[in-house]
Design an enzyme around this catalytic site. Structure first.
Site, PDB file in Angstrom:
ATOM      1  N   LYS A  69       0.810  -1.224   0.000  1.00  0.00           N
ATOM      2  CA  LYS A  69       0.000   0.000   0.000  1.00  0.00           C
ATOM      3  C   LYS A  69       0.842   1.273   0.000  1.00  0.00           C
ATOM      4  O   LYS A  69       0.432   2.284  -0.533  1.00  0.00           O
ATOM      5  CB  LYS A  69      -0.920   0.022   1.227  1.00  0.00           C
ATOM      6  CG  LYS A  69      -2.121  -0.898   1.097  1.00  0.00           C
ATOM      7  CD  LYS A  69      -3.055  -0.707   2.279  1.00  0.00           C
ATOM      8  CE  LYS A  69      -4.289  -1.581   2.134  1.00  0.00           C
ATOM      9  NZ  LYS A  69      -5.238  -1.402   3.220  1.00  0.00           N
ATOM     10  N   ASP A 106     -10.151   2.970   1.522  1.00  0.00           N
ATOM     11  CA  ASP A 106     -10.352   2.604   2.934  1.00  0.00           C
ATOM     12  C   ASP A 106     -10.876   3.818   3.711  1.00  0.00           C
ATOM     13  O   ASP A 106     -11.633   3.670   4.671  1.00  0.00           O
ATOM     14  CB  ASP A 106      -9.031   2.137   3.573  1.00  0.00           C
ATOM     15  CG  ASP A 106      -8.653   0.717   3.172  1.00  0.00           C
ATOM     16  OD1 ASP A 106      -9.560  -0.056   2.799  1.00  0.00           O
ATOM     17  OD2 ASP A 106      -7.456   0.382   3.238  1.00  0.00           O
TER      18      ASP A 106
HETATM   19  P1  NAP Z   1      -0.786  -4.123  10.253  1.00  0.00           P
HETATM   20  O1  NAP Z   1      -0.245  -3.103   9.314  1.00  0.00           O
HETATM   21  O2  NAP Z   1      -0.151  -5.448  10.351  1.00  0.00           O
HETATM   22  O3  NAP Z   1      -0.803  -3.451  11.741  1.00  0.00           O
HETATM   23  C1  NAP Z   1      -1.230  -4.184  12.845  1.00  0.00           C
HETATM   24  C2  NAP Z   1      -1.228  -3.298  14.088  1.00  0.00           C
HETATM   25  O4  NAP Z   1      -1.800  -4.060  15.153  1.00  0.00           O
HETATM   26  C3  NAP Z   1       0.147  -2.839  14.527  1.00  0.00           C
HETATM   27  O5  NAP Z   1       0.052  -1.535  15.013  1.00  0.00           O
HETATM   28  C4  NAP Z   1       0.487  -3.818  15.651  1.00  0.00           C
HETATM   29  O6  NAP Z   1       1.300  -3.284  16.669  1.00  0.00           O
HETATM   30  C5  NAP Z   1      -0.880  -4.073  16.244  1.00  0.00           C
HETATM   31  N1  NAP Z   1      -0.906  -5.371  16.917  1.00  0.00           N
HETATM   32  C6  NAP Z   1      -0.758  -6.604  16.353  1.00  0.00           C
HETATM   33  N2  NAP Z   1      -0.825  -7.570  17.280  1.00  0.00           N
HETATM   34  C7  NAP Z   1      -0.986  -6.935  18.474  1.00  0.00           C
HETATM   35  C8  NAP Z   1      -1.109  -7.388  19.823  1.00  0.00           C
HETATM   36  N3  NAP Z   1      -1.060  -8.695  20.133  1.00  0.00           N
HETATM   37  N4  NAP Z   1      -1.275  -6.461  20.801  1.00  0.00           N
HETATM   38  C9  NAP Z   1      -1.306  -5.143  20.509  1.00  0.00           C
HETATM   39  N5  NAP Z   1      -1.199  -4.654  19.253  1.00  0.00           N
HETATM   40  C10 NAP Z   1      -1.034  -5.534  18.240  1.00  0.00           C
HETATM   41  O7  NAP Z   1      -2.331  -4.398   9.946  1.00  0.00           O
HETATM   42  P2  NAP Z   1      -3.409  -3.406   9.302  1.00  0.00           P
HETATM   43  O8  NAP Z   1      -3.394  -3.524   7.842  1.00  0.00           O
HETATM   44  O9  NAP Z   1      -3.205  -2.068   9.890  1.00  0.00           O
HETATM   45  O10 NAP Z   1      -4.778  -4.071   9.798  1.00  0.00           O
HETATM   46  C11 NAP Z   1      -5.190  -4.015  11.140  1.00  0.00           C
HETATM   47  C12 NAP Z   1      -6.560  -4.673  11.281  1.00  0.00           C
HETATM   48  O11 NAP Z   1      -7.533  -3.951  10.542  1.00  0.00           O
HETATM   49  C13 NAP Z   1      -6.592  -6.112  10.736  1.00  0.00           C
HETATM   50  O12 NAP Z   1      -7.390  -6.869  11.599  1.00  0.00           O
HETATM   51  C14 NAP Z   1      -7.284  -5.963   9.403  1.00  0.00           C
HETATM   52  O13 NAP Z   1      -7.980  -7.130   9.027  1.00  0.00           O
HETATM   53  C15 NAP Z   1      -8.250  -4.829   9.695  1.00  0.00           C
HETATM   54  N6  NAP Z   1      -8.652  -4.081   8.493  1.00  0.00           N
HETATM   55  C16 NAP Z   1      -9.982  -4.027   8.216  1.00  0.00           C
HETATM   56  C17 NAP Z   1     -10.410  -3.288   7.122  1.00  0.00           C
HETATM   57  C18 NAP Z   1     -11.876  -3.209   6.831  1.00  0.00           C
HETATM   58  O14 NAP Z   1     -12.237  -2.860   5.696  1.00  0.00           O
HETATM   59  N7  NAP Z   1     -12.737  -3.468   7.786  1.00  0.00           N
HETATM   60  C19 NAP Z   1      -9.483  -2.628   6.303  1.00  0.00           C
HETATM   61  C20 NAP Z   1      -8.127  -2.715   6.625  1.00  0.00           C
HETATM   62  C21 NAP Z   1      -7.721  -3.464   7.729  1.00  0.00           C
HETATM   63  P3  NAP Z   1       2.923  -3.343  16.623  1.00  0.00           P
HETATM   64  O15 NAP Z   1       3.327  -2.180  15.774  1.00  0.00           O
HETATM   65  O16 NAP Z   1       3.301  -3.188  18.039  1.00  0.00           O
HETATM   66  O17 NAP Z   1       3.297  -4.670  16.031  1.00  0.00           O
END
Ligand code: NAP
Length: 282
Positions: A69, A106
């Site tokens: 992205k 998004d």
């Molecule tokens: P990402 O880039 O991998 O970021 C994940 C984030 O979650 C990071 O800040 C990470 O923290 C944190 N995290 C992961 N495991 C954790 C834990 N055990 N405890 C505390 N914090 C934790 O993922 P993303 O793309 O941002 O997506 C995040 C979520 O949003 C996912 O579940 C995804 O499916 C969802 N999402 C949904 C939509 C929708 O249309 N509804 C769109 C996009 C994403 P660290 O930096 O400390 O590792």
């Protein structure tokens, strides 16, 4: 011959869990639009090669997901103000005047369920990954008065806070910040991972507010369940997913699907998620 005339698809890595092929294949059929939507797993570091193929093969539209992205933006002829604001592109589309363009739908998806609400007074984003970027850009566009970001890795929260001019909140201090809107932008609570985990302690939901979970599988996460019990309003992540996809569809086809298709596709997606739970390896 009557075959598909437009080639679209998704790039990312991994792609096996993505629901975008299901959503777009349904949308193309629903609209009778002659497109086909494929999955292109492209490993990290190969976005540039893929972009050459997009131009060469006249690929019409692309959904972009993790880990491309952020890299995609520098490889396009034009990037929209929204995608620029988020620092991330999740959609490629073609425009007669501007060539290969990048958008971030998004932000549109995140804002769709909030349209009729007054902006939050104090909105706190939990998580600082790719999705948090769209959330921060969306909250600013919406007009949230005060915005904070907290992340397990505090350095990442501070970097995004600097980039978006919002407040970095220590992860340990998130419960005391006094939010009236909380957004879960972590995978905590997601099926297949830490389904019984939550990014926010149940006892810290005070007064009234809105809990918005980006996770949509399951629809009711522990975070939303506990927020609801505390009397907060809740918003699941499925509307965001549907709306970001329908906005991609509009950019590619110039068509808007009728309003009543939203409940139809929501039901179909829930059925598909349940099927995947039952038959994980298919
Ligand atoms: P990402 O880039 O991998 O970021 C994940 C984030 O979650 C990071 O800040 C990470 O923290 C944190 N995290 C992961 N495991 C954790 C834990 N055990 N405890 C505390 N914090 C934790 O993922 P993303 O793309 O941002 O997506 C995040 C979520 O949003 C996912 O579940 C995804 O499916 C969802 N999402 C949904 C939509 C929708 O249309 N509804 C769109 C996009 C994403 P660290 O930096 O400390 O590792």
């Amino acid at each position: 011959m009557g075959g598909p005339e437009f080639l679209c698809g998704i790039i990312g890595h991994p792609l096996s869990h993505s629901l975008s092929p299901f959503l777009h294949t349904w949308a193309f059929a629903r609209a009778g639009w002659p497109g086909v939507y494929l999955s292109w797993p492209v490993p990290p570091g190969h976005a540039e090669d893929f972009m050459r193929a997009v131009r060469l093969l006249r690929i019409h539209g692309v959904s972009v997901t993790i880990p491309h992205k952020e890299a995609a933006a520098s490889l396009l002829d034009r990037v929209s103000p929204r995608a620029r604001a988020a620092g991330a592109v999740n959609t490629l589309y073609r425009d007669e005047n501007h060539g290969l363009c990048g958008e971030n739908t998004d932000i549109h998806g995140f804002l769709a369920p909030l349209r009729r609400r007054a902006p939050a007074r104090r909105a706190l984003v939990l998580g600082a990954g790719g999705a948090a970027r769209a959330v921060l850009a969306g909250l600013k566009e919406w007009g949230a008065a005060s915005i904070g970001i907290a992340n397990r890795n505090g350095g990442k929260a501070r970097t995004l806070a600097g980039e978006f001019a919002v407040e970095a909140v220590e992860w340990e201090r998130r419960a005391a910040w006094g939010a009236d809107m909380l957004i879960n932008a972590t995978p905590l609570g997601m099926s297949g991972g830490e389904i019984e985990a939550t990014p926010f302690p149940a006892e810290a939901f005070r007064g009234s507010g809105l809990a918005y979970d980006l996770v949509y599988n399951p629809l009711e996460t522990r975070f939303l369940r506990e927020a609801g019990i505390a009397g907060w309003e809740v918003q699941d992540g499925l509307d965001m997913f549907v709306e970001q996809g329908l906005e991609q569809f509009r950019l590619w086809t110039g068509q808007c699907l009728p309003e009543d298709c939203r409940s139809e596709v929501r039901a179909l997606l829930l059925k598909e998620l349940a099927r995947r739970e039952r038959e994980p390896e298919r």
